[in-house]
Design an enzyme around this catalytic site. Structure first.
Site, PDB file in Angstrom:
ATOM      1  NE  ARG A   1      -4.999   2.627   5.289  1.00 53.36           N
ATOM      2  CZ  ARG A   1      -3.950   2.547   4.466  1.00 53.36           C
ATOM      3  NH1 ARG A   1      -2.667   2.307   5.235  1.00 53.36           N
ATOM      4  NH2 ARG A   1      -3.921   2.690   3.064  1.00 53.36           N
TER       5      ARG A   1
ATOM      6  NE  ARG B   1      -2.195  -2.725  -3.570  1.00 50.98           N
ATOM      7  CZ  ARG B   1      -2.101  -1.653  -2.740  1.00 50.98           C
ATOM      8  NH1 ARG B   1      -0.616  -1.089  -3.052  1.00 50.98           N
ATOM      9  NH2 ARG B   1      -3.026  -1.108  -2.080  1.00 50.98           N
TER      10      ARG B   1
ATOM     11  NE  ARG C   1      -7.332   0.746  -1.290  1.00 50.83           N
ATOM     12  CZ  ARG C   1      -6.220   0.724  -2.257  1.00 50.83           C
ATOM     13  NH1 ARG C   1      -6.845   0.093  -3.231  1.00 50.83           N
ATOM     14  NH2 ARG C   1      -5.128   1.535  -2.324  1.00 50.83           N
TER      15      ARG C   1
HETATM   16  P1  AP5 Z   1      -1.747   0.213   1.344  1.00 44.61           P
HETATM   17  O1  AP5 Z   1      -0.939  -0.671   0.790  1.00 44.61           O
HETATM   18  O2  AP5 Z   1      -1.007   1.254   2.373  1.00 44.61           O
HETATM   19  O3  AP5 Z   1      -2.626   1.090   0.532  1.00 44.61           O
HETATM   20  P2  AP5 Z   1      -3.301   2.460   0.289  1.00 44.61           P
HETATM   21  O4  AP5 Z   1      -2.928   3.570   1.288  1.00 44.61           O
HETATM   22  O5  AP5 Z   1      -4.443   2.267  -0.028  1.00 44.61           O
HETATM   23  O6  AP5 Z   1      -2.199   3.301  -0.757  1.00 44.61           O
HETATM   24  P3  AP5 Z   1      -1.772   2.642  -2.028  1.00 44.61           P
HETATM   25  O7  AP5 Z   1      -0.534   1.731  -1.765  1.00 44.61           O
HETATM   26  O8  AP5 Z   1      -2.725   2.255  -2.758  1.00 44.61           O
HETATM   27  O9  AP5 Z   1      -1.218   4.161  -2.459  1.00 44.61           O
HETATM   28  P4  AP5 Z   1       0.155   4.928  -2.353  1.00 44.61           P
HETATM   29  O10 AP5 Z   1      -0.336   6.140  -1.772  1.00 44.61           O
HETATM   30  O11 AP5 Z   1       1.228   4.124  -1.808  1.00 44.61           O
HETATM   31  O12 AP5 Z   1       0.559   5.229  -3.823  1.00 44.61           O
HETATM   32  P5  AP5 Z   1       1.921   4.579  -4.882  1.00 44.61           P
HETATM   33  O13 AP5 Z   1       3.054   5.258  -4.505  1.00 44.61           O
HETATM   34  O14 AP5 Z   1       1.418   3.159  -5.067  1.00 44.61           O
HETATM   35  O15 AP5 Z   1      -2.706  -0.625   2.544  1.00 44.61           O
HETATM   36  C1  AP5 Z   1      -3.378  -1.557   1.557  1.00 44.61           C
HETATM   37  C2  AP5 Z   1      -4.688  -2.004   2.596  1.00 44.61           C
HETATM   38  O16 AP5 Z   1      -3.990  -2.606   3.760  1.00 44.61           O
HETATM   39  C3  AP5 Z   1      -5.564  -0.802   3.089  1.00 44.61           C
HETATM   40  O17 AP5 Z   1      -6.478  -0.886   2.288  1.00 44.61           O
HETATM   41  C4  AP5 Z   1      -5.800  -1.791   4.307  1.00 44.61           C
HETATM   42  O18 AP5 Z   1      -6.981  -2.733   4.172  1.00 44.61           O
HETATM   43  C5  AP5 Z   1      -4.599  -2.353   4.815  1.00 44.61           C
HETATM   44  N1  AP5 Z   1      -3.840  -1.791   5.662  1.00 44.61           N
HETATM   45  C6  AP5 Z   1      -2.652  -1.103   5.557  1.00 44.61           C
HETATM   46  N2  AP5 Z   1      -2.152  -0.283   6.462  1.00 44.61           N
HETATM   47  C7  AP5 Z   1      -3.166  -0.298   7.498  1.00 44.61           C
HETATM   48  C8  AP5 Z   1      -3.239   0.236   8.784  1.00 44.61           C
HETATM   49  N3  AP5 Z   1      -2.386   1.264   9.069  1.00 44.61           N
HETATM   50  N4  AP5 Z   1      -4.581   0.108   9.429  1.00 44.61           N
HETATM   51  C9  AP5 Z   1      -5.528  -0.565   8.793  1.00 44.61           C
HETATM   52  N5  AP5 Z   1      -5.285  -1.147   7.861  1.00 44.61           N
HETATM   53  C10 AP5 Z   1      -4.060  -1.281   7.136  1.00 44.61           C
HETATM   54  O19 AP5 Z   1       1.271   5.182  -6.321  1.00 44.61           O
HETATM   55  C11 AP5 Z   1      -0.110   4.645  -6.869  1.00 44.61           C
HETATM   56  C12 AP5 Z   1       0.040   4.895  -8.460  1.00 44.61           C
HETATM   57  O20 AP5 Z   1       0.360   6.170  -8.989  1.00 44.61           O
HETATM   58  C13 AP5 Z   1       1.281   3.900  -8.786  1.00 44.61           C
HETATM   59  O21 AP5 Z   1       0.864   3.393  -9.998  1.00 44.61           O
HETATM   60  C14 AP5 Z   1       2.220   5.038  -9.021  1.00 44.61           C
HETATM   61  O22 AP5 Z   1       3.254   4.668  -9.867  1.00 44.61           O
HETATM   62  C15 AP5 Z   1       1.453   6.281  -9.380  1.00 44.61           C
HETATM   63  N6  AP5 Z   1       2.316   7.639  -9.137  1.00 44.61           N
HETATM   64  C16 AP5 Z   1       2.970   7.779  -7.966  1.00 44.61           C
HETATM   65  N7  AP5 Z   1       3.094   8.996  -7.905  1.00 44.61           N
HETATM   66  C17 AP5 Z   1       2.672   9.499  -9.007  1.00 44.61           C
HETATM   67  C18 AP5 Z   1       2.715  11.206  -9.805  1.00 44.61           C
HETATM   68  N8  AP5 Z   1       3.405  11.837  -9.142  1.00 44.61           N
HETATM   69  N9  AP5 Z   1       2.245  11.070 -10.814  1.00 44.61           N
HETATM   70  C19 AP5 Z   1       1.844  10.121 -11.595  1.00 44.61           C
HETATM   71  N10 AP5 Z   1       1.583   8.906 -11.094  1.00 44.61           N
HETATM   72  C20 AP5 Z   1       1.836   8.683  -9.994  1.00 44.61           C
HETATM   73 MG    MG Z   2       1.475   2.100  -1.090  1.00 40.25          MG
END
Ligand code: AP5
Ligand code: MG
Length: 213
Positions: A88, A160, A171
């Site tokens: 990241r 969450r 974010r």
């Molecule tokens: P993390 O859990 O990785 O969160 P993020 O990157 O903010 O990503 P999300 O999980 O929120 O989103 P996603 O892209 O996985 O989407 P999803 O598939 O769920 O990290 C959380 C925290 O941990 C960070 O803020 C940081 O503090 C820490 N952290 C983690 N890794 C780190 C690192 N390497 N370094 C430093 N800190 C770190 O989809 C989102 C939503 O949309 C869902 O409801 C889903 O059902 C829906 N959806 C998915 N695809 C579609 C579509 N095509 N159309 C419509 N809806 C859809």
């Molecule tokens: Mg995720």
């Protein structure tokens, strides 16, 4: 096959990474899920990570890198993995690259799931995540079979803590400043592939399968 998922928070990295893991028989490694599991279990790591995550900030590189390298050194990762939420930052990508180089290895694909910021804010408020296995749903787009219950393991689904609108905006800012530069990093390595993440999740996956073969 070693894959890195790139994309803004809420772009669908987790959703796609799970499908890739199932289809290609490789583990799905999400640093976010590892941190959330530690928070749930009340570990020291979880307590430390939570102070950053609740504000939408990044957990420090040093801690995150250690966790990730431990995880990918496990037996089930020897034939590959799909990384979701790591790297990241450029320093995280450089450490991963150096570790893989030592093993004569490299990332095969960096898949950038492209979704504009406007769509992200709308998506996040509808997301529900399983407290136990980390599976994600969307109350409108990807609903569970039974409201509030995970299809995969039967545990409770929750909003969450970091999916509140103000935190999501933070974010996104951090994503643009620190994570987006990885698009150039992996472009320069010749492994970046971008897919449109605004379409239906099955269509996104179809595009990914064309790339991975
Ligand atoms: P993390 O859990 O990785 O969160 P993020 O990157 O903010 O990503 P999300 O999980 O929120 O989103 P996603 O892209 O996985 O989407 P999803 O598939 O769920 O990290 C959380 C925290 O941990 C960070 O803020 C940081 O503090 C820490 N952290 C983690 N890794 C780190 C690192 N390497 N370094 C430093 N800190 C770190 O989809 C989102 C939503 O949309 C869902 O409801 C889903 O059902 C829906 N959806 C998915 N695809 C579609 C579509 N095509 N159309 C419509 N809806 C859809
Ligand atoms: Mg995720």
């Amino acid at each position: 096959m070693k894959i890195v998922m790139l994309g803004a928070p809420g772009a669908g990295k987790g959703t796609q990474a799970k499908m890739i893991a199932e289809q290609y028989g490789i583990p799905h490694v999400s640093t976010g899920d590892i941190f959330r599991m530690n928070i749930k279990n009340g570990t020291e790591l979880g307590k430390e990570a939570k102070t950053y995550m609740d504000k939408g900030e990044l957990v420090p590189d040093e801690l995150t890198v250690r966790i990730l390298l431990d995880r990918v050194a496990q037996e089930d990762c020897k034939n590959g993995y799909v990384l979701d939420g790591f790297p990241r930052t450029i320093p995280q990508a450089e450490v991963l690259d150096a570790e893989l180089t030592k093993l004569g290895d490299a990332i095969d694909y960096a898949i950038n799931v492209d979704v504009p910021d406007e769509n992200i804010i709308r998506r996040m408020s509808g997301r529900r995540a399983c407290v136990s296995c980390g599976a994600t749903y969307h109350i409108v787009h990807i609903p569970p079979k039974k409201e509030g219950i995970c299809d995969k393991c039967g545990a409770e689904l929750i909003l969450r803590d970091d999916d509140k609108e103000e935190t999501v905006k933070n974010r996104l800012n951090i994503y643009h400043a620190q994570t987006q530069p990885l698009i150039d990093f992996y472009t320069n390595k010749g492994v970046l592939k971008t897919v449109d993440g605004t379409v239906d999740s099955a269509e996104v996956f179809a595009a990914i399968k064309v790339i991975l073969g």
